[in-house]
Design a protein around this motif. Structure first.
Motif, PDB file in Angstrom:
ATOM      1  N   GLU A 186      36.535  50.050  40.013  1.00  0.00           N
ATOM      2  CA  GLU A 186      37.952  50.368  39.782  1.00  0.00           C
ATOM      3  C   GLU A 186      38.099  51.685  39.017  1.00  0.00           C
ATOM      4  O   GLU A 186      38.992  52.487  39.286  1.00  0.00           O
ATOM      5  CB  GLU A 186      38.619  49.228  39.001  1.00  0.00           C
ATOM      6  CG  GLU A 186      38.616  47.886  39.725  1.00  0.00           C
ATOM      7  CD  GLU A 186      39.314  47.955  41.077  1.00  0.00           C
ATOM      8  OE1 GLU A 186      40.316  48.707  41.186  1.00  0.00           O
ATOM      9  OE2 GLU A 186      38.859  47.285  42.021  1.00  0.00           O
ATOM     10  N   LYS A 210      37.496  54.571  41.416  1.00  0.00           N
ATOM     11  CA  LYS A 210      38.645  54.926  42.265  1.00  0.00           C
ATOM     12  C   LYS A 210      39.563  55.908  41.549  1.00  0.00           C
ATOM     13  O   LYS A 210      40.045  56.885  42.139  1.00  0.00           O
ATOM     14  CB  LYS A 210      39.423  53.669  42.651  1.00  0.00           C
ATOM     15  CG  LYS A 210      38.706  52.779  43.653  1.00  0.00           C
ATOM     16  CD  LYS A 210      39.513  51.501  43.890  1.00  0.00           C
ATOM     17  CE  LYS A 210      38.785  50.550  44.823  1.00  0.00           C
ATOM     18  NZ  LYS A 210      39.518  49.272  44.999  1.00  0.00           N
ATOM     19  N   SER A 262      40.331  59.915  42.439  1.00  0.00           N
ATOM     20  CA  SER A 262      41.671  60.463  42.691  1.00  0.00           C
ATOM     21  C   SER A 262      41.940  61.675  41.809  1.00  0.00           C
ATOM     22  O   SER A 262      42.574  62.644  42.233  1.00  0.00           O
ATOM     23  CB  SER A 262      42.741  59.391  42.456  1.00  0.00           C
ATOM     24  OG  SER A 262      42.808  59.035  41.089  1.00  0.00           O
TER      25      SER A 262
END
Length: 628
Positions: A138, A141, A145
């Motif tokens: 998590e 991610k 980004s």
């Protein structure tokens, strides 16, 4: 391109090799373990423990070797990793944190630092503050980004927070960290993360290795990237098309197109298949080198091997053909592209329209524009500006004006370059008032004119005898922080000489040098011509003497101007001496040189000397060239 692996490289070779061997050995032992009786399970576990200990010892001994190696000054130049920096990541990250804080305090920094980045950082901190933080994936991610938004400093800072929180990274987050360091050009830190990957027992994947190679290429170390490739390939690590595309691109960027082509041939015999990206990169490099024939051969080879040429392939080739003035071939290729249902875009059409217009083939350029619109491609500001420039080149400024006025109706906003083209076109057609109206319109629209704008207007005003207005524009340039350049001064110098203001012209030359503006050969030619024209030969000779003293190399034009001035005063010995001096300076006399002296000799009745020079002129092949 291939060199021996030096001292520091051995360190990572050793680690990678040990990692590879350990994994292979572990796989073999696991397979054997399935056949061994359960009673031998304890022995197998002990063997695995010993192997881990050996790996730790190897790592420690490698570190000792590395410390020993870096004690030699030459070592730093042999390998991009001066020290095992993963041991001092905190110090490095303090540097990046400091850089990040400075950037945030700068109001002009990173206009893209928007709510999306703030939201991402907030989400990251929220996950980190949870009593039971979520899986590392998590966090990966969010870091991914942030990196996509090119906020590498932030990603590095957040990665450090993960370390301080005791959350173990995975291969994805470590790859992201490598990518960030590569973009900053900090290859030692990037390689230190590779050391960390091996220390944590992870297997470097294709992304890890490709990112490091790309980082080396981006920082101009293509040779080291190739060394690194050879090392990891020899150890059996899997590489893919993206890896080889990266290396080929790196080679082409340093103009090693031949080496890139050799690498393409080398990978053809491997599992990795060449793709359009690799071919396009080499084709682009060949076109930039104007090796269009070789680029075309690669294009046909793609088709033969079943690799479909795409928009980039055709656009690159069309641009290359335009560079070497093969406009018919470029137009034919555009037609072939459309027939093969490969959609051209504005970048495909613009180079072709530009090349046609520069050759004065504006009608053909307009036809290409029609094809462009027919294929659903919207012309942009560059398209219209190119056509306008073409019309101005063939003295059809009214057609250019029509196009310019129609840009807004078509939803295209003219830029400074568009205005410059029209202003220059009007000035060359002696429509200076129209040019001045456009100049005022630029101010009205809050567009900042540049040096090209001012130079065009100053030239137009000088050519129409409005020198006082030209000087006003020069003052406006200086007030608006637009520096007058050599073109500005040459234009003013020419106007002063043509108006017989020679003293002011001479003063302007001195002022140029005082301002640090280097006069050109053309500058001296203008002044010498002006002085000779009004009979100030003595001053002209002094300026010409200063020209040589200052180390300038003469060209045929400045010598011809000086010879013309000498011949007007019938100083034939000096004129002939200068003609000889031209040849000594590798500046061959042309037909104008001979004709100037011959005519003056004939005027003074020196027919024999004139005939002798005429025979020399014929012997050099200049007479036929002049009168054919």
């Amino acid at each position: 391109m291939i060199e021996k692996i030096h001292g520091g490289s051995y360190y990572f070779t050793l680690l990678l090799k040990e990692n590879s061997l350990s994994l292979n050995k572990a796989a073999t032992e696991n397979e054997r373990g399935n056949k061994i009786h359960r009673t031998k399970k304890t022995k197998t576990l002990l063997q695995l423990q010993r192997r881990r200990m050996r790996h730790q010892r190897l790592f420690a001994s490698s570190m000792s070797f590395f410390r020993f190696a870096i004690s030699f000054p030459k070592f730093h130049s042999l390998f991009p990793i001066p020290y095992p920096t993963f041991l001092i990541l905190s110090a490095s990250d303090r540097h990046f944190s400091h850089s990040l804080n400075n950037n945030n305090n700068n109001p002009n920094h990173n206009n893209h630092f928007n709510l999306d980045v703030h939201d991402a950082v907030a989400s990251f901190n929220h996950l980190l503050s949870m009593r039971h933080p979520p899986p590392i994936i998590e966090f990966g991610k969010i870091l991914g980004s942030i990196v996509k938004m090119k906020h590498y400093s932030i990603a590095i800072s957040l990665s450090k927070q993960l370390d301080l929180s005791g959350i173990t990274p995975n291969i994805v987050t470590l790859n992201i960290l490598i990518n960030c360091y590569c973009h900053f050009g900090h290859m030692p830190l990037a390689f230190s993360v590779l050391s960390k990957i091996l220390k944590l027992g992870f297997q470097p994947d294709t992304v890890t290795l490709t990112t490091l190679m790309k980082g080396l290429c981006l920082n101009g170390d293509v040779k080291k990237a190739l060394h690194f490739h050879d090392t990891v390939a020899a150890l059996g690590y899997q590489l893919n098309a993206h890896t080889y595309g990266t290396l080929i691109n790196g080679l082409c960027k340093i103009a090693e197109t031949k080496a890139a082509l050799q690498l393409l041939r080398k990978i053809e015999v491997r599992v990795v298949k060449p793709n359009a990206v690799m071919y396009n990169t080499i084709i682009d490099s060949l076109c930039r080198d104007k090796l269009i024939g070789e680029a075309h051969d690669l294009y046909y080879e793609m088709d033969f091997k079943g690799i479909s040429p795409n928009n980039i392939t055709y656009t690159t080739l069309i641009h290359g053909l335009c560079l070497v003035d093969q406009l018919k071939e470029a137009t034919d290729l555009l037609g072939a592209m459309i027939l093969k249902n490969v959609n051209p875009d504005v970048f495909t059409f613009n180079p072709l329209i530009d090349a046609l217009c520069k050759k004065g083939k504006v009608k053909e350029g307009k036809s290409v524009l029609s094809v462009m619109i027919k294929n659903g491609v919207k012309p942009d500001c560059v398209t219209y500006s190119t056509l306008m420039d073409g019309y101005c080149l063939v003295n059809e400024v009214n057609k250019a004006k029509y196009l310019f006025n129609g840009m807004a109706r078509r939803g295209v906003t003219p830029d400074v370059h568009s205005y410059n083209i029209m202003i220059n076109g009007f000035c060359k057609s002696k429509m200076v008032d129209e040019a001045m109206n456009l100049f005022k319109e630029m101010h009205h629209k809050n567009m900042t004119p540049n040096t090209v704008t001012y130079n065009s207007l100053i030239n137009g005003l000088c050519k129409t005898g409005r020198i006082s207005h030209a000087w006003e524009l020069v003052d406006e340039m200086q007030d608006g922080d637009q520096a007058a350049d050599i073109i500005t001064h040459n234009t003013l110098l020419d106007a002063l000489c043509k108006n017989q203001q020679l003293d002011k012209a001479y003063q302007l030359l001195t002022k140029m040098e005082d301002k640090g503006i280097q006069p050109s050969v053309y500058t001296y030619t203008i002044l010498i011509h002006g002085l000779c024209k009004v009979g100030r030969l003595k001053t002209a000779k002094e300026v010409f003497r200063q020209f040589f003293i200052k180390g300038y190399r003469p060209n045929v034009w400045i010598c011809n101007v000086m010879i013309s001035g000498l011949c007007k005063e019938y100083l034939f010995d000096e004129a002939l001496a200068l003609k000889s001096k031209m040849e000594e300076n590798h500046c061959l006399p042309d037909a104008v040189t001979f004709k100037t002296i011959i005519r003056s000799l004939l005027v003074k009745g020196k027919n024999d000397d004139a005939q002798k020079l005429l025979f020399e002129m014929i012997g050099r092949g200049l007479f036929e060239r002049t009168y054919m």
